[in-house]
Motif scaffolding. Structure first.
Motif, mmCIF file in Angstrom:
data_model
loop_
_atom_site.group_PDB
_atom_site.id
_atom_site.type_symbol
_atom_site.label_atom_id
_atom_site.label_comp_id
_atom_site.label_asym_id
_atom_site.label_seq_id
_atom_site.Cartn_x
_atom_site.Cartn_y
_atom_site.Cartn_z
ATOM 1 N N ILE A 112 -3.966 7.264 6.074
ATOM 2 C CA ILE A 112 -4.398 5.862 5.952
ATOM 3 C C ILE A 112 -3.752 5.004 7.032
ATOM 4 C CG2 ILE A 112 -2.671 5.287 4.184
ATOM 5 C CD1 ILE A 112 -5.439 3.516 3.288
ATOM 6 N N LEU A 113 -2.582 5.390 7.495
ATOM 7 C CA LEU A 113 -1.929 4.599 8.545
ATOM 8 C C LEU A 113 -2.544 4.913 9.904
ATOM 9 C CD1 LEU A 113 1.837 4.852 7.505
ATOM 10 C CD2 LEU A 113 0.030 3.435 6.544
ATOM 11 N N ASP A 114 -2.551 6.170 10.291
ATOM 12 C CA ASP A 114 -2.984 6.524 11.640
ATOM 13 C C ASP A 114 -4.469 6.283 11.851
ATOM 14 O OD1 ASP A 114 -0.437 7.306 11.862
ATOM 15 O OD2 ASP A 114 -0.822 9.451 12.031
ATOM 16 N N THR A 115 -5.282 6.698 10.869
ATOM 17 C CA THR A 115 -6.722 6.632 11.063
ATOM 18 C C THR A 115 -7.268 5.246 10.765
ATOM 19 O OG1 THR A 115 -6.956 8.964 10.542
ATOM 20 C CG2 THR A 115 -8.915 7.615 10.301
ATOM 21 N N ILE A 138 -18.178 1.850 3.997
ATOM 22 C CA ILE A 138 -18.502 2.378 2.669
ATOM 23 C C ILE A 138 -17.464 1.916 1.653
ATOM 24 C CG2 ILE A 138 -18.794 4.503 1.330
ATOM 25 C CD1 ILE A 138 -19.593 5.788 4.074
ATOM 26 N N LEU A 139 -16.209 1.935 2.068
ATOM 27 C CA LEU A 139 -15.142 1.513 1.152
ATOM 28 C C LEU A 139 -15.298 0.040 0.769
ATOM 29 C CD1 LEU A 139 -12.097 3.346 2.778
ATOM 30 C CD2 LEU A 139 -12.968 3.716 0.469
ATOM 31 N N ALA A 140 -15.685 -0.783 1.742
ATOM 32 C CA ALA A 140 -15.828 -2.212 1.470
ATOM 33 C C ALA A 140 -16.996 -2.463 0.528
ATOM 34 C CB ALA A 140 -16.022 -2.972 2.772
ATOM 35 N N GLN A 141 -18.101 -1.747 0.776
ATOM 36 C CA GLN A 141 -19.293 -1.864 -0.045
ATOM 37 C C GLN A 141 -18.958 -1.550 -1.503
ATOM 38 O OE1 GLN A 141 -21.994 1.228 0.879
ATOM 39 N NE2 GLN A 141 -23.703 -0.126 1.247
ATOM 40 N N VAL A 179 -17.053 6.913 -2.074
ATOM 41 C CA VAL A 179 -15.739 6.285 -2.123
ATOM 42 C C VAL A 179 -14.724 7.229 -2.760
ATOM 43 C CG1 VAL A 179 -14.428 4.425 -3.167
ATOM 44 C CG2 VAL A 179 -16.630 3.965 -2.123
ATOM 45 N N ALA A 180 -15.153 7.904 -3.832
ATOM 46 C CA ALA A 180 -14.248 8.860 -4.480
ATOM 47 C C ALA A 180 -13.846 9.941 -3.482
ATOM 48 C CB ALA A 180 -14.918 9.476 -5.697
ATOM 49 N N LEU A 181 -14.806 10.390 -2.662
ATOM 50 C CA LEU A 181 -14.487 11.395 -1.646
ATOM 51 C C LEU A 181 -13.429 10.883 -0.680
ATOM 52 C CD1 LEU A 181 -17.971 12.825 -0.623
ATOM 53 C CD2 LEU A 181 -16.087 14.094 -1.633
ATOM 54 N N PHE A 182 -13.597 9.644 -0.220
ATOM 55 C CA PHE A 182 -12.627 9.092 0.738
ATOM 56 C C PHE A 182 -11.279 8.861 0.076
ATOM 57 C CE2 PHE A 182 -16.489 7.803 3.048
ATOM 58 C CZ PHE A 182 -16.209 8.483 4.210
ATOM 59 N N ARG A 183 -11.333 8.295 -1.146
ATOM 60 C CA ARG A 183 -10.058 7.999 -1.828
ATOM 61 C C ARG A 183 -9.243 9.253 -2.045
ATOM 62 N NH1 ARG A 183 -9.978 3.571 -6.546
ATOM 63 N NH2 ARG A 183 -8.041 4.676 -6.883
ATOM 64 N N ALA A 198 -14.100 19.564 -1.793
ATOM 65 C CA ALA A 198 -13.854 18.753 -0.593
ATOM 66 C C ALA A 198 -12.649 17.844 -0.806
ATOM 67 C CB ALA A 198 -15.082 17.916 -0.265
ATOM 68 N N GLN A 199 -12.493 17.355 -2.044
ATOM 69 C CA GLN A 199 -11.367 16.467 -2.307
ATOM 70 C C GLN A 199 -10.039 17.205 -2.290
ATOM 71 O OE1 GLN A 199 -12.187 13.966 -5.756
ATOM 72 N NE2 GLN A 199 -14.325 13.840 -5.145
ATOM 73 N N ARG A 200 -10.096 18.528 -2.458
ATOM 74 C CA ARG A 200 -8.842 19.296 -2.443
ATOM 75 C C ARG A 200 -8.533 19.880 -1.068
ATOM 76 N NH1 ARG A 200 -10.777 22.085 -7.101
ATOM 77 N NH2 ARG A 200 -10.298 20.905 -8.980
ATOM 78 N N LEU A 201 -9.437 19.695 -0.107
ATOM 79 C CA LEU A 201 -9.255 20.304 1.222
ATOM 80 C C LEU A 201 -7.909 19.970 1.851
ATOM 81 C CD1 LEU A 201 -12.665 19.704 3.026
ATOM 82 C CD2 LEU A 201 -11.693 21.902 2.332
#
Lengths: 597, 465
Positions: A219-222, A465-468, A495-499, A556-559
């Motif tokens: 979350i910091l770098d990207t 997507i996160l803002a939406q 959003v769940a995927l990103f979170r 994917a969330q566990r990758l």
């Protein structure tokens, strides 16, 4: 000015009035039979007001005072790295060795070990008779296996080189060079010199920041990047994980030197670093992290005035390594405690409080402190940088309070921590709505060159997507998920995927604690690709329930924790499987559609 | 000790006595004030110059005149006498006995203010303490040397919870030397009696040192009391090598006493009238918990903080939370549902848990299970919120699973009897039993191997049929 004697007039907590004319504000004094250290902060007629770095219990009027003739200064030389110092640079390990587990008063141990022997390698380009400038590199001492400590001509001491020796097994006090100055006086230069902490060290010029400071935190770098030479703040209520974020940065940042200032925080946090860092390896050099780390510790139970000083001690040490041409990161945990120390002293001086009891000069002091960050061209001609990262502890988690709001105006990167995320154990609890970074444009060049040219657009797409989703989540809370269109329900899944798959990152999981830029981008790209695949299938008429049932979503969330930084190939083959799976669904529905026209 | 008494008081107000023209008095000196009736009060010098000495009178300045007030300066700071005999005794705020037994005589006396521990001499706490409470052991584990406060509100069972932890706390597989230091500031007589009886019933009274200041006793004494108690705790832990659990109740009364004195002195207020140095002052107390390298003893601290109007952002709980290593928060809602202990899980936290659990301490899946429970419960609370708007019938199958999970979790995991002790394996197994109410794809904080080993998903209702 040499030492001068005087006596104590009044003792009021950490403030002592002494009778002494001809003393300057900022000058150091030793007070009483115990020889407690303090600093003159005001003059009034024949009286001077002193703020004390040590508790004043048992001090009485009439006790002797000695003025030392110099302001609060630090010793700069080899032997700093790997050490832990208090707020006025007393060496705490040596303290414990000599005086036991508790900190007694009136003990004076020099910061740099006078018994330790070093090997000095003179600068081969220097010849006797040459004119050498302030800040030039006289030679080097190998301070730790990774850090070559460059011995600099102290600013103001340049001149004609009279002697330069090559010597091994010498102490920091041994003279290694003699320089004839403009006034004809020959000065001896040793491996160390002193510098007043409240005066920024000189440099040749400021440069633009060019490279991101990589912390291995997605979350910091990207999403909210910081650059080498930048300024950042991490505000958050208690329990939101400020300290873990700071420690993760201290661990994984791709800097040469890390200075960690524990300013009014817990003793155990510093012990954690002292115990864990020697066992951790720097991902860039493969050496123990402690070799590049220096701790300044003024814990919350140590005297409040020394806490005010600790921030300046830390940043002066940072400037010294910057002047040697290194990239330095200084994390200060927490600047709020520093501001509170200002407030406490101001209150005792009876200064008019402006906001929440803070003095009117809070904003200007904060700004002046952060201004000491930056990437510069050093006097020696190289490049060095200081990145300042300050934690802020707003009372009640209220970001409108004075320290947070002033800091927000000064810094370029703002990592706002959220209580809600922390309560759900979503760490790092960096709120993607409240946070910002002013360095995205300067970083995108680096990412495009070293990782992927699509970095900037993929980052923007994910943030969109996160803002939406914020909006959608509000709707769901009002009327339930059935009211959403399939596209909107899929966006919530996105959003769940990103979170879970990108933003959440476990500092405790050895696989996930540090994430390389390549893996960061691969994960981001993967989640976006799943989201876009899904959108296409929805348009094609596949029901959203069908998509939400796909087992590859949980996978994917566990990758992030399943594959290490070296297993990018496995990540790629997962991507291929995802493509295949969506392809299969697509053709299934295509046949379906043909069968029932 | 000086025998000289001064009659030089120039003003007396709000617990402060001003003395004119007493020379060479040391800051922090203890004084004895004798009033017109011959009654003696204790005091301490808080500001000194040859012109003016300011004394904080612990018993207050009511019923004092200036003409017949005699002050003796003892030329010593506040000290308490220490020996192994302090165990089993009851003292007042300044270390004088209040159990009708003779005062303690010992050569060893220590200044109640102590000295800060050198951070470089500390040892990092990492020994798991089993309290027998699932919500603590499983989700907010306590470790030896930690300071973990209980944030509570009026009428909530914080005292019962603290007492249960005192009764049940132990290191799994070790019977060790322990002691309890109980510091009560401004508590009611009945609360003090409750703790005394609890300690007596569980047979630990011999190992308890109590420092007691009741609600109707001088407030200023509360400023010295926790310092005296912690000086005793440091002696027990680092001289006698005991594992000491310090229970302090109620820190809110302490902070209020501090505000009272600060206001009288004319200190600049910061938030809600509390002085700007409240943080540093609380830190001086809380930071005395911990472990020291090379010493077998430890100080584990459990302060009780009652949140005025249940407001966690009030300066006292807020600053406490910034200093302590986590917090256990009590919930009025759960309490009203009859759930004991009513621990509010989302805001509760143990910062030192990460190093005290796992393979070598509890079980290898512990950290992940705790993370998963937190994440699932957070989601479940959202679903419950939603259900209250759109009704449970309109929820999806998975959401209904979450609703069941939330209810079962609160009743069976958080809730337990006051005499019920669950060991850590029972707690973790119970956690998996509850997570088995949720489908595996909803559990992304645990690994696939964990799911294989512990998760017992019976499928959706449709699948079962």
């Amino acid at each position: 000015m040499g030492p001068r004697m005087a006596k104590v007039v009044e003792v009021n907590g950490p403030l002592v009035t002494i009778e002494l004319a001809d003393v300057r504000t900022g000058e150091q004094v030793r007070i009483g039979r115990l020889e407690l250290m303090g600093e003159v902060i005001a003059r009034h007629g024949e009286h001077a007001l002193v703020q004390m770095y040590e508790p004043t219990e048992s001090l009485r009027p009439g006790e002797p005072v000695e003025a030392l003739g110099h302001p609060l200064s630090v010793e700069l030389g080899p032997g700093l790295l790997g050490g832990i110092f208090d707020g006025v640079q007393r060496p705490l390990l040596e303290h414990a060795k000599q005086h036991g587990d508790f900190i007694p008063r009136g003990v004076h141990i020099p910061p740099l070990d006078r018994g330790k022997l070093w090997c000095f390698e003179p600068n081969p380009e220097f010849r006797i008779g040459m004119q050498i400038e302030d800040g030039a590199v006289l030679g080097t001492v190998q301070e730790t296996p990774t850090i070559a400590h460059r011995i600099l001509v102290p600013p103001g001491m340049g001149g004609e080189l009279v002697e330069l020796v090559s010597a091994c097994d010498i102490t920091v006090e041994a003279a290694v060079a003699r320089v004839k100055q403009a006034d004809g006086v020959i000065a001896e230069l040793s491996l160390f010199h002193r510098w007043p902490v409240r005066s920024p060290r000189p440099y040749r010029s400021r440069d633009d920041a060019v490279a991101p400071l990589l912390t291995g935190q997605r979350i910091l770098d990207t999403f909210f990047p910081l650059v080498k030479g930048g300024r950042a703040a991490v505000p958050g209520p208690f329990g939101a994980g400020k300290t873990i974020v700071q420690q993760q940065i201290a661990r994984w940042a791709d800097a040469d030197i890390v200075i960690y200032v524990g300013c009014g925080e817990r003793g155990n946090e510093l012990v954690d670093i002292l115990e864990s860092f020697p066992k951790l390896t720097d991902p860039n050099t493969g050496r123990s992290l402690m070799e590049r780390t220096l701790l300044v510790a003024n814990t919350s139970n140590m005297p409040v005035v020394a806490r005010e000083a600790s921030i300046y001690v830390g940043v002066t040490l940072a400037e010294y390594y910057r002047d040697q041409g290194y990239d330095v990161v200084m994390v200060a945990d927490s600047t709020s405690r520093w501001a509170e120390a200002l407030r406490e002293v101001a209150g005792r001086l009876g200064q008019m409080p402006v906001e929440e009891g803070y003095p009117a000069y809070l904003a200007s002091r904060l700004a002046a402190f952060y201004e000491r960050a930056g990437r510069v061209q050093t006097l020696a001609g190289g490049n060095g940088s200081i990145t300042l990262i300050g934690a802020v502890s707003p009372p009640g988690g209220d970001f409108s309070e004075p320290v947070t709001s002033h800091t927000k105006e000064i810094v370029q990167t703002f990592w706002a921590l959220s209580k809600e995320l922390a309560d759900a154990r979503h760490y790092p609890a960096v709120d993607w709505v409240e946070s910002f970074s002013g360095y995205v444009a300067s970083c995108s060049g680096w990412w495009a060159e070293h990782v992927d040219p699509r970095w900037a657009e993929q980052r923007a797409a994910a943030l969109e997507i996160l803002a939406q989703a914020e909006e959608l989540a509000r709707i769901v809370n009002l009327v339930g998920p059935e009211a959403l269109s399939p596209q909107q329900r899929w966006a919530l899944q996105g959003v769940a995927l990103f979170r879970e798959g990108v933003l959440q990152q476990s500092a405790l999981d050895p696989v996930d604690s540090y994430c390389s830029p390549q893996k960061q981008f691969a994960l981001l790209d993967q989640m976006l690709s799943i989201y876009e695949h899904g959108l296409r299938l929805l348009e094609f008429g596949v029901p959203v329930q069908e998509l939400l049932r796909l087992p590859l979503l949980a996978e994917a969330q566990r990758l992030k924790g399943s594959y290490s930084n070296d297993q990018l190939d496995e990540l790629r083959s997962f991507a291929a499987r995802v493509d295949g799976e969506f392809e299969r669904l697509h053709s299934e529905y295509a046949q379906h559609a043909k069968a029932e026209p | 000790m000086s025998e000289k008494e001064y009659r030089l008081a120039s003003a007396a107000r709000n617990g402060l006595l001003y003395m004119r023209g007493v020379p060479d008095i040391a800051l922090g000196d203890r004084v004895v004030v004798r009033d017109h009736s011959g009654r003696r009060r204790n005091g301490q010098v808080i500001r000194t110059s040859n012109e003016l000495v300011l004394i904080q009178v612990l018993e207050g300045t009511d019923n004092l005149d200036l003409e017949n007030t005699w002050v003796r300066f003892l030329d010593q700071p506040f000290e308490i006498a220490l020996s192994p005999d302090i165990l089993g005794r009851v003292f007042n705020g300044i270390g004088q006995p209040r159990d009708e037994r003779p005062p303690l005589f010992s050569k060893l006396k220590r200044n109640v203010n102590g000295a800060p521990v050198n951070p470089a001499a500390r040892a990092y706490p990492r020994e798991f303490i089993q309290t027998g409470l699932s919500a603590v052991d499983g989700l907010n584990s306590l470790v030896r040397g930690q300071k973990l406060p209980i944030f509570s509100g009026s009428g909530l069972p914080h005292n019962r919870l603290a007492a249960q932890i005192v009764r049940q706390a132990r290191l799994p597989g070790e019977e060790s030397q322990f002691a309890v230091v109980f510091a009560a500031m401004g508590v009611s007589y009945s609360d003090a009696r409750f703790f005394r009886e609890t300690f007596a019933d569980s047979g630990v009274l011999r190992n308890v040192t109590m420092f007691l200041n009741l609600a109707n006793e001088p407030a200023i004494e509360r400023l010295i009391l926790p310092r005296a108690a912690l000086t005793a705790a440091e002696y027990l832990a680092f001289d006698l090598d005991l594992h000491v659990l310090v229970v302090m109740t109620d820190m809110t009364h302490y902070a209020e006493a501090l505000r009272e004195v600060a206001t009288a002195k004319g200190d600049v207020p910061a938030r809600k009238g509390y002085p700007g140095y409240l943080y540093s002052d609380l830190a001086e107390i809380y930071e005395r918990a911990g472990r020291i390298r090379g010493k077998p003893g430890s100080i584990t601290m459990m302060p009780v903080v009652s949140m005025p109007s249940d407001d966690i952002t009030h300066p006292i709980p807020d600053l406490t939370g910034y200093i302590t290593e986590g917090q256990l928060v009590l919930s009025r809602t759960l309490n009203n549902l009859g759930i004991y202990p009513p621990l509010d899980i989302p805001p509760s936290l143990s910062r030192l848990m990460k190093d005290g659990i796992g393979k070598d301490h509890t079980r290898e899946d512990h950290a992940r299970v705790a993370g998963q429970i937190y994440a699932s419960y957070a989601r479940a609370l959202e679903v419950r919120n939603l259900a209250s708007i759109i009704g449970a019938e309109d929820l999806s199958e998975t959401d209904r699973n979450f609703l069941d999970f939330a209810d079962a979790f609160e009743r069976r995991f958080v809730g337990q009897r006051e005499d019920e002790e669950r060991n850590i394996v029972e707690t973790l197994n119970l956690a998996w039993e509850l997570l088995s109410l949720l489908p595996p794809e909803a559990l992304t904080r645990v690994g696939a191997a964990d799911l294989d080993k512990y998760h017992r998903w019976h499928g959706t209702q449709a699948e079962q049929q």
